[in-house]
Design a protein around this motif. Sequence first.
Motif, short mmCIF file in Angstrom:
data_model
loop_
_atom_site.label_atom_id
_atom_site.label_comp_id
_atom_site.label_asym_id
_atom_site.label_seq_id
_atom_site.Cartn_x
_atom_site.Cartn_y
_atom_site.Cartn_z
N MET A 69 -12.46 -11.17 31.96
CA MET A 69 -11.71 -10.06 32.68
C MET A 69 -12.32 -9.09 33.73
N GLU A 70 -13.34 -10.07 34.28
CA GLU A 70 -14.16 -9.59 35.50
C GLU A 70 -13.10 -9.23 36.83
N ASP A 71 -12.19 -10.34 36.75
CA ASP A 71 -11.41 -10.57 37.97
C ASP A 71 -9.78 -10.02 37.56
N LEU A 72 -9.53 -8.91 38.13
CA LEU A 72 -8.12 -8.42 37.87
C LEU A 72 -7.20 -8.69 39.02
N SER A 73 -7.45 -9.78 39.88
CA SER A 73 -6.71 -9.71 41.15
C SER A 73 -5.03 -10.14 40.86
N ASP A 74 -5.02 -10.89 39.78
CA ASP A 74 -3.80 -11.28 39.53
C ASP A 74 -2.74 -10.23 38.75
N PHE A 75 -3.41 -9.25 38.52
CA PHE A 75 -2.74 -8.08 37.89
C PHE A 75 -2.65 -6.89 38.87
N VAL A 76 -1.42 -5.99 38.75
CA VAL A 76 -1.05 -5.07 39.63
C VAL A 76 -1.32 -3.76 38.70
N LEU A 77 -1.57 -2.82 39.43
CA LEU A 77 -1.85 -1.34 38.72
C LEU A 77 -0.50 -1.12 38.64
N TRP A 78 -0.15 -0.61 37.23
CA TRP A 78 1.07 -0.03 36.67
C TRP A 78 1.17 1.41 36.32
N LYS A 79 0.31 1.91 35.82
CA LYS A 79 0.19 3.40 35.43
C LYS A 79 -1.07 3.76 35.62
N GLN A 80 -1.32 5.11 35.63
CA GLN A 80 -2.59 5.95 35.78
C GLN A 80 -2.33 6.98 34.97
N GLY A 81 -3.05 7.00 33.80
CA GLY A 81 -3.08 8.49 33.01
C GLY A 81 -4.26 9.01 33.11
N ALA A 82 -4.43 10.07 32.05
CA ALA A 82 -5.66 11.00 32.12
C ALA A 82 -6.86 9.96 31.80
N GLU A 83 -6.61 8.95 30.75
CA GLU A 83 -8.04 8.50 30.48
C GLU A 83 -8.11 7.05 31.06
N GLY A 84 -7.15 6.72 31.80
CA GLY A 84 -7.45 5.18 32.24
C GLY A 84 -6.24 4.85 33.02
N LYS A 85 -6.38 3.33 33.44
CA LYS A 85 -5.62 2.80 34.23
C LYS A 85 -5.09 1.64 33.34
N LEU A 86 -3.71 1.38 33.74
CA LEU A 86 -2.78 0.17 32.89
C LEU A 86 -2.69 -0.74 34.20
N TYR A 87 -2.69 -2.11 33.83
CA TYR A 87 -2.48 -3.14 34.91
C TYR A 87 -1.46 -3.86 34.06
N ARG A 88 -0.53 -4.49 34.92
CA ARG A 88 0.24 -5.63 34.20
C ARG A 88 0.25 -6.70 35.08
N GLY A 89 0.42 -8.13 34.18
CA GLY A 89 0.24 -9.44 34.78
C GLY A 89 0.57 -10.38 33.60
N ASP A 90 -0.08 -11.42 33.90
CA ASP A 90 0.02 -12.66 32.93
C ASP A 90 -1.05 -13.06 32.31
N PHE A 91 -1.25 -13.12 31.10
CA PHE A 91 -2.38 -13.65 30.41
C PHE A 91 -2.05 -15.08 29.96
N LEU A 92 -2.66 -16.18 30.43
CA LEU A 92 -2.16 -17.45 30.10
C LEU A 92 -0.69 -17.78 29.63
N GLY A 93 -0.04 -17.12 31.05
CA GLY A 93 1.65 -17.23 30.80
C GLY A 93 2.19 -16.42 30.10
N TYR A 94 1.48 -15.39 29.27
CA TYR A 94 2.20 -14.45 28.38
C TYR A 94 2.24 -12.98 29.07
N PRO A 95 3.28 -12.17 29.32
CA PRO A 95 3.28 -10.90 29.82
C PRO A 95 2.11 -10.12 29.25
N ALA A 96 1.48 -9.33 29.89
CA ALA A 96 0.03 -8.54 29.28
C ALA A 96 -0.24 -7.44 30.16
N VAL A 97 -0.71 -6.62 29.25
CA VAL A 97 -1.12 -5.31 29.85
C VAL A 97 -2.73 -5.28 29.96
N VAL A 98 -3.34 -4.61 30.80
CA VAL A 98 -4.79 -4.63 30.57
C VAL A 98 -5.14 -3.02 30.52
#
Length: 227
Positions: A1-30
């Motif tokens: 998970m070094e490279d998040l280039s296939d993910f897009v920034l989705w939400k930014q909370g107080a504690e952290g950031k959430l990214y959305r994308g695909d993990f091996l073809g499955y909808p995923a959140v980082v």
Amino acid sequence: MEDLSDFVLWKQGAEGKLYRGDFLGYPAVVKERFPKKYRHPTLDQHLTQERFKSEARMLTRCKNAGLKAPTVYYADYNTSRLCVQYFPGSVTVKEYVSARLLGMTEGTCEKLHLLVEIIGRNIARLHDNDMIHGDLTTSNLILTAPHDDLNVYFIDFGLGYVSHSPEDKSVDLYVLERAFLSTHPNTEKLFTHLLDCYFRACKKDVKEILSTFHEVRLRGRKRVMIG
Ligand SMILES: Nc1ncnc2c1ncn2[C@@H]1O[C@H](COP(=O)(O)OP(=O)(O)OP(=O)(O)O)[C@@H](O)[C@H]1O
Ligand SMILES: [Mg+2]
């Protein structure tokens, strides 16, 4: 998970950031926790790591116990990034309850009653498995699509831990009570029903949780009165 280039920034909370994308073809959140500037760097790194580890551990434990929570796809200890299953079209229980209360369409009361019943039973199963969520709010419970099917999932376990203590379980309930009643005004009866369903479904230490819950509530009230 070094490279998040296939993910897009989705939400930014107080504690952290959430990214959305695909993990091996499955909808995923980082979920990525970032450093807090006001905290000592070493302490901050420690807390960030602890929350990351708790979340990964607790989500996995939930799955093993047959509780509904996102599947962990990947946990990267170097970057403290956690990649989990994303539920497309889901809403938080907070959004669902607010919208339902605002609209008050036909069947609203029945739906909300059923929803809190399910939530109460799910928390009882969580506690019977000695898991404490640590931050039970209606934003940390989500409903997958279609929402009216009332499939409730637990998320956001950064403050979660394992404990069989009735006191820890009652604090978990009290946190939810405070969050629920302040987010959704005039829902005391609904929340009482949630508690009722929780205690009915609970298989372990029901009496102890009930009595410590009343103590925790009293302590909470005193704290509010003293300020
Ligand atoms: N796996 C998921 N599937 C669908 N939506 C999700 C998922 N994880 C998080 N979300 C959405 O993102 C929001 C924030 O996620 P989460 O609670 O895990 O992070 P957080 O850092 O605690 O953010 P906040 O401070 O807003 O609570 C949730 O309230 C929910 O709306
Ligand atoms: Mg949250």
